[in-house]
Design a protein around this motif. Structure first.
Motif, PDB file in Angstrom:
ATOM      1  N   LYS A 190      15.830 -11.531  -2.699  1.00 45.94           N
ATOM      2  CA  LYS A 190      16.786 -10.645  -3.367  1.00 45.94           C
ATOM      3  C   LYS A 190      16.150  -9.829  -4.491  1.00 45.94           C
ATOM      4  CE  LYS A 190      21.116 -12.922  -2.249  1.00 45.94           C
ATOM      5  NZ  LYS A 190      22.360 -13.532  -2.761  1.00 45.94           N
ATOM      6  N   ALA A 191      14.886 -10.114  -4.789  1.00 52.47           N
ATOM      7  CA  ALA A 191      14.199  -9.297  -5.792  1.00 52.47           C
ATOM      8  C   ALA A 191      14.186  -7.836  -5.373  1.00 52.47           C
ATOM      9  CB  ALA A 191      12.770  -9.809  -5.994  1.00 52.47           C
ATOM     10  N   GLU A 192      14.109  -7.582  -4.072  1.00 52.58           N
ATOM     11  CA  GLU A 192      14.091  -6.199  -3.577  1.00 52.58           C
ATOM     12  C   GLU A 192      15.453  -5.532  -3.759  1.00 52.58           C
ATOM     13  OE1 GLU A 192      11.787  -4.583  -0.697  1.00 52.58           O
ATOM     14  OE2 GLU A 192      10.771  -6.407  -0.055  1.00 52.58           O
ATOM     15  N   ALA A 230       9.218   1.663   5.752  1.00 49.75           N
ATOM     16  CA  ALA A 230      10.385   0.835   5.446  1.00 49.75           C
ATOM     17  C   ALA A 230      10.987   0.253   6.712  1.00 49.75           C
ATOM     18  CB  ALA A 230      11.430   1.667   4.698  1.00 49.75           C
ATOM     19  N   VAL A 231      11.068   1.068   7.770  1.00 52.56           N
ATOM     20  CA  VAL A 231      11.611   0.598   9.048  1.00 52.56           C
ATOM     21  C   VAL A 231      10.665  -0.411   9.686  1.00 52.56           C
ATOM     22  CG1 VAL A 231      12.237   1.291  11.387  1.00 52.56           C
ATOM     23  CG2 VAL A 231      12.926   2.707   9.436  1.00 52.56           C
ATOM     24  N   ARG A 232       9.378  -0.110   9.629  1.00 54.63           N
ATOM     25  CA  ARG A 232       8.392  -0.982  10.288  1.00 54.63           C
ATOM     26  C   ARG A 232       8.290  -2.348   9.614  1.00 54.63           C
ATOM     27  NH1 ARG A 232       1.995   0.512  11.423  1.00 54.63           N
ATOM     28  NH2 ARG A 232       1.455  -1.448  12.461  1.00 54.63           N
ATOM     29  N   LEU A 254      11.239  -0.258  -0.076  1.00 62.82           N
ATOM     30  CA  LEU A 254      10.667   0.977   0.471  1.00 62.82           C
ATOM     31  C   LEU A 254      11.757   1.910   0.966  1.00 62.82           C
ATOM     32  CD1 LEU A 254       7.479  -0.185   2.420  1.00 62.82           C
ATOM     33  CD2 LEU A 254       7.629   0.902   0.173  1.00 62.82           C
ATOM     34  N   ARG A 255      12.842   1.336   1.506  1.00 62.96           N
ATOM     35  CA  ARG A 255      13.960   2.170   1.948  1.00 62.96           C
ATOM     36  C   ARG A 255      14.591   2.886   0.763  1.00 62.96           C
ATOM     37  NH1 ARG A 255      17.224  -1.562   4.629  1.00 62.96           N
ATOM     38  NH2 ARG A 255      15.589  -1.635   6.195  1.00 62.96           N
ATOM     39  N   ALA A 256      14.714   2.152  -0.360  1.00 61.28           N
ATOM     40  CA  ALA A 256      15.258   2.770  -1.569  1.00 61.28           C
ATOM     41  C   ALA A 256      14.313   3.838  -2.101  1.00 61.28           C
ATOM     42  CB  ALA A 256      15.498   1.697  -2.637  1.00 61.28           C
ATOM     43  N   THR A 257      12.997   3.564  -2.043  1.00 59.75           N
ATOM     44  CA  THR A 257      12.015   4.549  -2.483  1.00 59.75           C
ATOM     45  C   THR A 257      12.060   5.791  -1.606  1.00 59.75           C
ATOM     46  OG1 THR A 257      10.570   2.779  -3.306  1.00 59.75           O
ATOM     47  CG2 THR A 257       9.566   4.936  -2.957  1.00 59.75           C
ATOM     48  N   LEU A 288       0.833  -1.198   0.000  1.00 56.26           N
ATOM     49  CA  LEU A 288       0.000   0.000   0.000  1.00 56.26           C
ATOM     50  C   LEU A 288       0.871   1.252   0.000  1.00 56.26           C
ATOM     51  CD1 LEU A 288      -2.712   1.467   0.245  1.00 56.26           C
ATOM     52  CD2 LEU A 288      -2.549   1.184   2.741  1.00 56.26           C
ATOM     53  N   THR A 289       1.962   1.234   0.772  1.00 56.57           N
ATOM     54  CA  THR A 289       2.894   2.365   0.798  1.00 56.57           C
ATOM     55  C   THR A 289       3.504   2.578  -0.579  1.00 56.57           C
ATOM     56  OG1 THR A 289       3.423   1.828   3.102  1.00 56.57           O
ATOM     57  CG2 THR A 289       4.923   3.319   1.948  1.00 56.57           C
ATOM     58  N   ALA A 290       3.863   1.485  -1.241  1.00 61.01           N
ATOM     59  CA  ALA A 290       4.452   1.585  -2.579  1.00 61.01           C
ATOM     60  C   ALA A 290       3.452   2.161  -3.582  1.00 61.01           C
ATOM     61  CB  ALA A 290       4.928   0.211  -3.042  1.00 61.01           C
ATOM     62  N   TRP A 291       2.183   1.783  -3.448  1.00 54.94           N
ATOM     63  CA  TRP A 291       1.156   2.322  -4.344  1.00 54.94           C
ATOM     64  C   TRP A 291       0.935   3.811  -4.113  1.00 54.94           C
ATOM     65  CZ3 TRP A 291      -0.767   0.647  -8.693  1.00 54.94           C
ATOM     66  CH2 TRP A 291      -0.762  -0.710  -8.978  1.00 54.94           C
ATOM     67  N   VAL A 292       0.997   4.246  -2.851  1.00 51.18           N
ATOM     68  CA  VAL A 292       0.878   5.680  -2.550  1.00 51.18           C
ATOM     69  C   VAL A 292       2.009   6.445  -3.232  1.00 51.18           C
ATOM     70  CG1 VAL A 292       1.019   7.407  -0.711  1.00 51.18           C
ATOM     71  CG2 VAL A 292      -0.358   5.359  -0.384  1.00 51.18           C
TER      72      VAL A 292
END
Length: 311
Positions: free
Chosen positions: A76-78, A137-139, A145-148, A10-14
């Motif tokens: 490792k996809a991330e 990303a931390v949670r 998400l960290r890279a984003t 959901l965060t990535a979609w936002v």
């Protein structure tokens, strides 16, 4: 692990939707009001849209369970996504530098307060996105998400620099201050260097994980402390810990009294494993091999164990 796929997605979609809207905002205002910095920043945001799509894809793939072809899972996809985002950031930094240098030698265009306002709105929007994404990303222990979040941080620098440059040019045109029209492209060059630096740091970290590099020494010492907290463990021959996507995999060779039965050794290794997983949620697996220890015998590593210098 505490990675929560649906909530992290959901965060990535936002981020994706926000990047789409910001790209349109910057390109429209940049083209209408003839702002080189805003157009370049809009193109940069267009790259962020691609990066956001890659993030969503990698997060979905990393959540797939292990299979015959990928017995360690798809974590490792991330890291691949992080490397991809880094490449986009490097390309964006080079493009912004090129556009800024071109603007230095181009005729000055009148700057509108609307372009200046669009840059400020973009900086504020990206700041809110950065805080939201970094917290997630931390949670959720998500590298994508960290890279984003790092990408959003680079965008904040870009938008602030664009706003400063546009503001200087706008005020300079009103007050007829000479050379102020160079504020926009010069700020763009500075921001490009900052974005480039962030991208290089990100791609180095992702490459280290893909190349199976060890976790840092401080973290490894913490893992050693957990193992040595059991008095039955007389020595750690080898301890390896590596990142695998959002997880950490540990394998160790320890020495316990040679008089222990197989059942006692198995109970001990299971107790160590349970304590490690409880103490460090990002640790996904702990594999432990036991070697015999005798008080009156010199410790010699078996031939099957590669020699590693001990501190």
């Amino acid at each position: 692990m505490t990675y929560e796929g649906p909530k992290a997605l959901l965060t990535a979609w936002v981020s994706l939707v926000s990047n789409l809207l910001l790209t349109l905002l910057k390109l429209i205002f940049g083209l209408v009001f003839h702002s080189t910095a805003l157009v370049a920043d809009g193109v940069h945001n267009g790259g962020d849209v691609i990066a956001s799509i890659a993030t969503i894809g990698s997060m979905k793939l990393s959540n797939h369970p292990a299979d015959r072809e990928h017995p360690y899972g798809h974590g490792k996809a991330e890291d691949l996504s992080t490397a991809f985002i880094s490449i986009i950031l490097i390309a964006a930094a080079l493009f912004l530098t090129f556009e800024a240098i071109k603007a230095l030698f181009a005729p000055a265009s009148p700057i509108s307060v609307w372009a200046f306002g669009a840059a400020l709105v973009s900086a504020l929007w990206k700041w809110l996105l950065y805080r939201y994404t970094n917290k997630a990303a931390v949670r959720y222990h998500s590298k994508s998400l960290r890279a984003t979040a790092s990408d959003h941080l680079a965008d904040i620098y870009a938008s602030i620099a664009a706003a400063i440059g546009l503001g200087i040019s706008w005020i300079g045109s009103i007050l007829h201050i000479p050379y102020t029209h160079y504020g926009d492209p010069l700020a763009g060059i500075v921001v490009s260097l900052l974005i480039f630096r962030i991208a290089v740091i990100m791609i180095i970290k992702a490459s280290n994980v893909l190349m199976e590099s060890s976790v840092d020494a401080t973290t490894q010492e913490k893992y050693s402390a957990v193992i040595l907290s059991f008095p039955e463990v007389k020595k750690i021959d080898i301890l390896r810990a590596r990142e695998h996507g959002n997880a950490v995999l540990i394998d160790a060779q320890i020495r316990i009294p040679g008089s222990y039965t197989i059942q006692e050794g198995d109970d001990l290794t299971e107790a160590i494993r349970s304590k490690m997983l409880q103490a460090y949620p990002d640790v996904e697996e702990v594999l432990i091999h036991i070697n015999p220890w005798y008080e009156d015998q010199e410790l010699v590593e078996p031939d099957s164990v590669p020699h590693l210098d001990q501190k």
